[in-house]
Write an enzyme that holds these catalytic residues in place. Structure first.
Site, PDB file in Angstrom:
ATOM      1  N   ILE A 256     -33.603  19.558 -18.583  1.00 40.19           N
ATOM      2  CA  ILE A 256     -32.728  20.453 -19.335  1.00 40.19           C
ATOM      3  C   ILE A 256     -31.514  19.735 -19.923  1.00 40.19           C
ATOM      4  O   ILE A 256     -30.612  20.379 -20.439  1.00 40.19           O
ATOM      5  CB  ILE A 256     -32.263  21.645 -18.462  1.00 40.19           C
ATOM      6  CG1 ILE A 256     -31.418  21.175 -17.278  1.00 40.19           C
ATOM      7  CG2 ILE A 256     -33.453  22.454 -17.992  1.00 40.19           C
ATOM      8  CD1 ILE A 256     -30.758  22.312 -16.513  1.00 40.19           C
ATOM      9  N   GLY A 257     -31.508  18.413 -19.833  1.00 37.88           N
ATOM     10  CA  GLY A 257     -30.435  17.674 -20.483  1.00 37.88           C
ATOM     11  C   GLY A 257     -29.712  16.628 -19.674  1.00 37.88           C
ATOM     12  O   GLY A 257     -29.174  15.689 -20.249  1.00 37.88           O
TER      13      GLY A 257
ATOM     14  N   GLY B  69     -30.750  14.225 -17.769  1.00 35.46           N
ATOM     15  CA  GLY B  69     -31.408  12.940 -17.575  1.00 35.46           C
ATOM     16  C   GLY B  69     -32.032  12.786 -16.201  1.00 35.46           C
ATOM     17  O   GLY B  69     -32.309  11.663 -15.758  1.00 35.46           O
ATOM     18  N   SER B  70     -32.292  13.905 -15.519  1.00 39.09           N
ATOM     19  CA  SER B  70     -32.844  13.854 -14.161  1.00 39.09           C
ATOM     20  C   SER B  70     -34.169  13.114 -14.115  1.00 39.09           C
ATOM     21  O   SER B  70     -34.454  12.381 -13.155  1.00 39.09           O
ATOM     22  CB  SER B  70     -33.046  15.272 -13.623  1.00 39.09           C
ATOM     23  OG  SER B  70     -31.855  16.017 -13.673  1.00 39.09           O
TER      24      SER B  70
ATOM     25  N   ALA C  13     -29.012  24.510  -8.818  1.00 41.82           N
ATOM     26  CA  ALA C  13     -28.442  24.286  -7.477  1.00 41.82           C
ATOM     27  C   ALA C  13     -28.123  22.815  -7.222  1.00 41.82           C
ATOM     28  O   ALA C  13     -28.122  22.364  -6.081  1.00 41.82           O
ATOM     29  CB  ALA C  13     -29.375  24.813  -6.377  1.00 41.82           C
TER      30      ALA C  13
ATOM     31  N   ARG D  55     -29.804  20.289  -7.515  1.00 46.25           N
ATOM     32  CA  ARG D  55     -30.838  19.868  -6.589  1.00 46.25           C
ATOM     33  C   ARG D  55     -31.855  18.891  -7.153  1.00 46.25           C
ATOM     34  O   ARG D  55     -32.580  18.249  -6.388  1.00 46.25           O
ATOM     35  CB  ARG D  55     -31.604  21.114  -6.106  1.00 46.25           C
ATOM     36  CG  ARG D  55     -32.416  21.789  -7.220  1.00 46.25           C
ATOM     37  CD  ARG D  55     -33.165  23.019  -6.733  1.00 46.25           C
ATOM     38  NE  ARG D  55     -34.173  22.705  -5.760  1.00 46.25           N
ATOM     39  CZ  ARG D  55     -35.371  22.212  -6.061  1.00 46.25           C
ATOM     40  NH1 ARG D  55     -35.692  21.967  -7.309  1.00 46.25           N
ATOM     41  NH2 ARG D  55     -36.246  21.963  -5.121  1.00 46.25           N
TER      42      ARG D  55
ATOM     43  N   LYS E 217     -26.660  12.338  -3.199  1.00 46.44           N
ATOM     44  CA  LYS E 217     -26.252  13.742  -3.147  1.00 46.44           C
ATOM     45  C   LYS E 217     -26.240  14.295  -4.570  1.00 46.44           C
ATOM     46  O   LYS E 217     -26.470  13.569  -5.533  1.00 46.44           O
ATOM     47  CB  LYS E 217     -24.863  13.889  -2.509  1.00 46.44           C
ATOM     48  CG  LYS E 217     -24.849  13.575  -1.038  1.00 46.44           C
ATOM     49  CD  LYS E 217     -23.629  14.144  -0.330  1.00 46.44           C
ATOM     50  CE  LYS E 217     -22.420  13.263  -0.455  1.00 46.44           C
ATOM     51  NZ  LYS E 217     -21.339  13.646   0.480  1.00 46.44           N
ATOM     52  N   GLY E 218     -25.950  15.593  -4.718  1.00 45.62           N
ATOM     53  CA  GLY E 218     -25.979  16.238  -6.026  1.00 45.62           C
ATOM     54  C   GLY E 218     -24.760  15.921  -6.876  1.00 45.62           C
ATOM     55  O   GLY E 218     -23.710  15.512  -6.377  1.00 45.62           O
TER      56      GLY E 218
ATOM     57  N   GLU F 117     -23.688  20.273 -11.013  1.00 42.56           N
ATOM     58  CA  GLU F 117     -22.806  21.421 -11.206  1.00 42.56           C
ATOM     59  C   GLU F 117     -21.343  21.135 -10.884  1.00 42.56           C
ATOM     60  O   GLU F 117     -20.448  21.834 -11.355  1.00 42.56           O
ATOM     61  CB  GLU F 117     -23.263  22.578 -10.318  1.00 42.56           C
ATOM     62  CG  GLU F 117     -24.587  23.182 -10.708  1.00 42.56           C
ATOM     63  CD  GLU F 117     -24.958  24.326  -9.787  1.00 42.56           C
ATOM     64  OE1 GLU F 117     -24.562  25.461 -10.076  1.00 42.56           O
ATOM     65  OE2 GLU F 117     -25.628  24.075  -8.768  1.00 42.56           O
TER      66      GLU F 117
END
Length: 756
Positions: free
Chosen positions: A488-489, A491-492, A529, A531, A710-711, A714
């Site tokens: 969704i943007g 770069g995951s 999340a 995640r 870790k995340g 958000e």
């Protein structure tokens, strides 16, 4: 072999997006495709007494008209949470595809599918509807009063409460306040704000002769969307295929589940017309008829000893979830869990969260998912306590923040904690000691402020949250990763390939990833999340270990190599003096009818990312204009996988936080709905509003994350607004308990302060 984790690898979707070749849902065109338009309610609450679609149906080029009278009225929920509710919990289902009792201005009454958009627009105008207006309520506090109109009388838990009141208790809060030597209180009002993602909600649905349904959509959660669609229309999930095209033009939480109602409405029309149907929200529809961030009210009390030790915290949130539940219940939980109860070690705390129905558009997920609201009230209280005690706000925070050994109400361990390092580094970058609390005078005044907090790296254990991936080695030794996550943007998918390359010992450029497609990958809850990288990397790690074991076992047997101590690095398998490339091995295996392929499923743990942001502002005392000059954003990300991507996530979050603090606000006009129906009426930050942003990446190497990850997604937005409010107070001596701090609000407060 070189490590890819920690490197600035160019994102794998960069070329497509930079050249304009990337395909989005707006770009999808299928043979014989129809176009949809929707008739929406002009009333906040009404009953449809009659509806006549005959003139619309007669219009040449109209192929289907759907209303609440000829479409399923099965109750559903557009949010992904409805299919991820923990065992024993009952999900809130309170929406239908179309309604005969609209509950907000913009609610869906009917839809048309026609040969062209123009014909569909004309047909919608020909639908004749008569309404009986009904009482309505717009404010969450008003909605809880006994004499308020009932928004969902058959479904509300109590008076206009969606689901149930969320309660968090730890220790004995009453006893804690009795032990407190100083107590501060605050009451804040926060606005409803919009995600304003670049691509509006959209879906292309195609029902085929074999009973299968194919859906292209802007969803952040392909698999949950498939489940919601199948449930609503009584279709086998195996017959429903949901995919991104593959790209999504931003999300920020607004499409966790169904994208507005794009997929649902397109499906209803294709089932009736038996032709593909494309429904693209106009920007106005996106603004007035899809989820926003929850606005509302929060109050709190904080008790401390005279030395600054926190002993009690009590907070309450009344947030406006709108006419339908979507994420109302879950968000109020995170607001309490992370926003109010997660940051500080407070032995006695209590939180109540009220998700309140009103006759306004729905509020749901928006980057931070309740943590920005909870952080705002708590950081307001902490600043007030620092002022009352005469302590430095940073030192007060540092003495009370969580430690790794702390126990709190979270159903998982605290993990690594880098929050105090974040506070120190943000303060140093902003020049805290030199600038904070200095004498302010003149027309233009400057100040600095700070805020900190925590969030999550996963939705579990608050809801069902698991990942599954398939890994396979191709016949030439290259590799494919299949996952249900979308891109969704952020770069995951690039970062996950970096992890995969290191885990497998195969070169990055030899690995590709299939994603955002329910047929390409097994179930995944989707991208939200904070995640995606954290959780999917863990199931990739599990699958990679299994895949390498299979490769090594086969290599030992085929090549008569010693299994003990065998390694795969740089695409070469070695054991002692012997070696064979994965390319050679894969082809030899192929000739013998063997392929290396594994699938794995995993319920990941959860880790807490920590952060602190310091802001410097400039306030014009004659105009009330607040200009954010600089934000130093220090974030404990556990382990940095791709620095450039991580910094980009922080920068994007900070800019959204600047808008939240200073500009953005959905303004409701009675009997007309929200005034803000497009970018021209909604005050998004422009280039001139973007401050200097200094991302600071802190590595604490969390024990639960692969490589200590870790995340990050958000958390960039969560502390920005309270840090800016704190800086404005430092500049002007005035604390603002309502945002955004528009020039009018600021100037009014300055004048009232001068009179006082």
């Amino acid at each position: 072999m070189e490590s890819y984790v920690g490197k600035n690898i160019p994102r794998n979707d960069g070329y497509d997006k930079a050249t304009g070749r990337g395909k989005f849902t707006h770009d999808i065109f299928l043979p014989h495709m129809l176009y949809a338009k929707v008739l929406r309610s002009p009333y906040a609450h009404a009953k449809v007494t009659s509806i006549d679609t005959s003139e619309a149906e007669k219009l040449k080029g109209v192929r289907a008209v759907c209303t609440f009278e000829n479409t399923t009225n099965k109750l559903f929920n557009t949010s992904a949470s409805v299919v991820t509710t923990n065992p024993g919990a009952e999900p809130v289902r309170d929406q239908t595809v179309f309604t005969g009792e609209p509950k907000y201005i913009g609610d869906e009454i009917a839809a048309v599918a026609a040969d062209t958009e123009k014909i569909a627009e004309e047909a919608v105008k020909l639908i004749k509807v008569e309404y009986e207006e009904l009482p309505y309520v717009l404010d969450p506090l008003e909605a809880l009063k006994d004499d308020a109109p009932d928004v969902q009388p058959e479904l509300a838990h109590k008076k206009n409460i969606c689901g149930e009141v969320i309660e968090i208790n730890f220790g004995d809060v009453k006893e804690g306040f009795e032990d407190a030597e100083e107590v501060v209180e605050a009451f804040v009002k926060l606005p409803r704000v919009k995600q304003a993602q670049m691509e509006t909600h959209a879906a292309v649905a195609s029902y085929k002769g074999d009973g299968t349904l194919e859906l292209y959509s802007t969803t952040q959660t392909p698999h949950p969307t498939k489940m919601i669609i199948a449930y609503t229309f009584d279709l086998p999930e195996s017959k429903v295929h949901v995919k991104n095209p593959p790209y999504v033009g931003g999300g920020f939480g607004v499409r966790i589940g169904i994208s507005g109602k794009a997929e649902i409405i397109a499906t209803a029309l294709t089932l009736k017309a038996k032709r593909p149907v494309k429904y693209v929200y106009t920007r106005e529809e996106d603004f007035i008829a899809s989820d926003t961030r929850h606005g509302g009210y929060l109050k709190g009390r904080l008790g401390a000893k005279k030395d600054g030790t926190f002993v009690a915290l009590d907070t309450t949130a009344w947030l406006n979830t709108g006419a339908y539940a979507t994420f109302g219940v879950e968000l109020l939980g995170v607001c309490g869990a992370c926003g109010t109860a997660g940051t500080y070690h407070v032995p006695n705390l209590h939180y109540s969260g009220y998700p309140v129905y009103t006759n306004q558009q729905t509020a749901g997920a928006f980057r931070g998912f309740g943590t920005p609201q909870g952080t705002f009230i708590v950081e307001t209280l902490v600043d007030a306590m620092a002022k009352k005690l005469g302590m430095d706000p940073i030192e007060l925070r540092k003495m009370n923040t969580m430690r790794e050994e702390d126990k709190n109400w979270f159903p998982f361990s605290v993990g690594s904690v880098g929050i105090n390092e974040c506070l120190d580094r943000a303060a140093e970058e902003i020049g805290w000691k030199e600038k904070r609390g200095k004498c302010k005078e003149g027309k233009i005044r400057r100040g600095v402020g700070i805020a900190c907090g925590t969030h999550v790296s996963n939705a579990a254990p608050f809801c069902v949250d698991y990942n599954a991936v398939t890994l396979r080695i191709e016949q030439d030794g290259s590799m494919v990763v299949q996952s249900g996550i979308p891109e969704i943007g952020p770069g995951s998918t690039t970062a996950l390939l970096q992890v995969t390359a290191d885990e497998m010992g195969i070169d990055f450029d030899k690995i590709t990833m299939q994603y955002g497609d329910t047929k390409a990958g097994p179930f995944d809850i989707g991208s939200h999340a904070t995640r995606t990288l954290y959780t999917v990397s863990q199931v990739i790690d599990k699958a990679a270990k299994k895949l390498k074991a299979d490769i090594f076992d086969y290599t030992a047997e085929l090549m008569k190599m010693e299994r003990e101590g065998m390694k795969l690095e740089g695409g070469v398998i070695t054991s002692g003096e012997k070696s064979i490339s994965i390319k050679e091995l894969a082809y030899e295996a192929h000739l013998r009818g063997k392929q290396f392929i594994v699938s794995e499923c995993l319920v990941p743990p959860n880790s807490l990312p920590w952060y602190a942001q310091a802001a410097e502002v400039e306030v014009d005392m004659e105009t009330g204009m607040v200009k954010v000059l600089k934000v130093a954003a220090a974030h404990d990300v556990g382990k940095v996988v791709n620095p450039r991507l991580a910094e980009g996530q922080i920068e994007g979050g900070v800019i959204q936080g600047v808008g939240y603090a200073c500009r953005e606000e959905m303004t409701y006009v009675d009997n007309k709905g929200f005034y803000n129906n497009g970018f021209h009426k909604y005050m998004l930050p422009t280039a001139d509003d973007v401050p200097e942003i200094v991302p600071i990446l802190v590595e604490s190497n969390d024990p639960k994350g692969i490589y200590g990850i870790k995340g990050i997604g958000e958390v960039g937005v969560c502390p920005t607004a309270p840090a800016i409010v704190s800086a404005v107070e430092d500049a002007t001596g005035i604390r603002f308990y309502e945002i955004p701090m528009t020039p009018g609000r600021v100037l009014k407060a300055i004048k009232e302060n001068e009179k006082a």
